[in-house]
Scaffold this motif. Sequence first.
Motif, PDB file in Angstrom:
ATOM      1  N   LYS A  70       0.848  -1.184   0.000  1.00 32.01           N
ATOM      2  CA  LYS A  70       0.000   0.000   0.000  1.00 32.01           C
ATOM      3  C   LYS A  70       0.890   1.243   0.000  1.00 32.01           C
ATOM      4  N   ASN A  71       0.586   2.170  -0.933  1.00 31.60           N
ATOM      5  CA  ASN A  71       1.342   3.400  -0.971  1.00 31.60           C
ATOM      6  C   ASN A  71       1.039   4.242   0.256  1.00 31.60           C
ATOM      7  N   CYS A  84      -7.172  12.766  -1.416  1.00 36.14           N
ATOM      8  CA  CYS A  84      -5.833  12.279  -1.075  1.00 36.14           C
ATOM      9  C   CYS A  84      -5.861  11.772   0.354  1.00 36.14           C
ATOM     10  N   SER A  85      -5.453  10.535   0.553  1.00 33.60           N
ATOM     11  CA  SER A  85      -5.331   9.966   1.890  1.00 33.60           C
ATOM     12  C   SER A  85      -3.887   9.535   2.106  1.00 33.60           C
ATOM     13  N   TYR A  86      -3.424   9.690   3.324  1.00 33.99           N
ATOM     14  CA  TYR A  86      -2.043   9.332   3.616  1.00 33.99           C
ATOM     15  C   TYR A  86      -1.979   8.569   4.931  1.00 33.99           C
ATOM     16  N   SER A  87      -0.906   7.836   5.124  1.00 34.66           N
ATOM     17  CA  SER A  87      -0.839   6.920   6.269  1.00 34.66           C
ATOM     18  C   SER A  87       0.277   7.268   7.241  1.00 34.66           C
ATOM     19  N   GLN A 115      -8.287   7.889  -9.972  1.00 31.30           N
ATOM     20  CA  GLN A 115      -7.084   7.928 -10.808  1.00 31.30           C
ATOM     21  C   GLN A 115      -7.335   8.742 -12.061  1.00 31.30           C
ATOM     22  N   GLY A 119       1.696  10.994  -4.305  1.00 29.28           N
ATOM     23  CA  GLY A 119       0.686  10.116  -4.843  1.00 29.28           C
ATOM     24  C   GLY A 119       0.918   9.925  -6.331  1.00 29.28           C
ATOM     25  N   GLU A 120       0.166   9.022  -6.924  1.00 31.75           N
ATOM     26  CA  GLU A 120       0.384   8.722  -8.334  1.00 31.75           C
ATOM     27  C   GLU A 120      -0.344   9.682  -9.263  1.00 31.75           C
ATOM     28  N   GLU A 174      -2.317   7.883  -1.154  1.00 31.35           N
ATOM     29  CA  GLU A 174      -3.274   7.327  -2.111  1.00 31.35           C
ATOM     30  C   GLU A 174      -4.184   8.437  -2.619  1.00 31.35           C
ATOM     31  N   GLN A 175      -4.348   8.496  -3.924  1.00 32.10           N
ATOM     32  CA  GLN A 175      -5.244   9.484  -4.515  1.00 32.10           C
ATOM     33  C   GLN A 175      -6.417   8.790  -5.179  1.00 32.10           C
ATOM     34  N   SER A 176      -7.547   9.471  -5.180  1.00 33.87           N
ATOM     35  CA  SER A 176      -8.708   8.963  -5.907  1.00 33.87           C
ATOM     36  C   SER A 176      -9.526  10.128  -6.432  1.00 33.87           C
TER      37      SER A 176
END
Lengths: 115, 109
Positions: free
Chosen positions: B1-2, B23-26, B9, B100-101, B5-7
Amino acid sequence: SQTIHQWPATLVQPVGSPLSLECTVEGTSNPNLYWYRQAAGRGLQLLFYSVGIGQISSEVPQNLSASRPQDRQFILSSKKLLLSDSGFYLCAWNPRDTPSSYEQYFGPGTRLTVT
Amino acid sequence: KNEVEQSPQNLTAQEGEFITINCSYSVGISALHWLQQHPGGGIVSLFMLSSGKKKHGRLIATINIQEKHSSLHITASHPRDSAVYICAVRETSGSRLTFGEGTQLTVNP
């Protein structure tokens, strides 16, 4: 005002050939400098960063190297290119030790195709 | 898992629509960046934020530190907004950015 330059803008090189990409920054002193690569369909990946002349930190082991011969010059090199080195290479800078040091400013990029 | 994460795509919208990119981050962060990458590849920094909300023209960025989530909103979208939008975080433990990508946005006239 500050400006960041990269050249060349595009490059097509055969496998096994050497590489030299240059980045220069104008209008600032003692910047932090960064090299990123963006492979097709992938996110940006930090390759190297530098906090001063001759000071290079590598983030990812690979056949690339970086050098900082002058305060505002950052060079990305390879002795022998691989197909997997193809991508879009971005140089970036940010000021050191200032309230705005979290910002990063990107150059126009170099699109490298290894054939 | 990155770590970032972006959504979504890819996002296609009609001109004038309201757009949201997430954008979510961990990881723990000190700042979050929203960047815009034009078709030629050049990247422009849109926002840097560490709390709350920022607005610039038709662009709005919000961040919820507790939920580790940020959104980029575009109001009254226009075809010239078509680009890749990238979320990047600066971890509290270091100075480097993690990206993110990206979200490919296409706004049709």
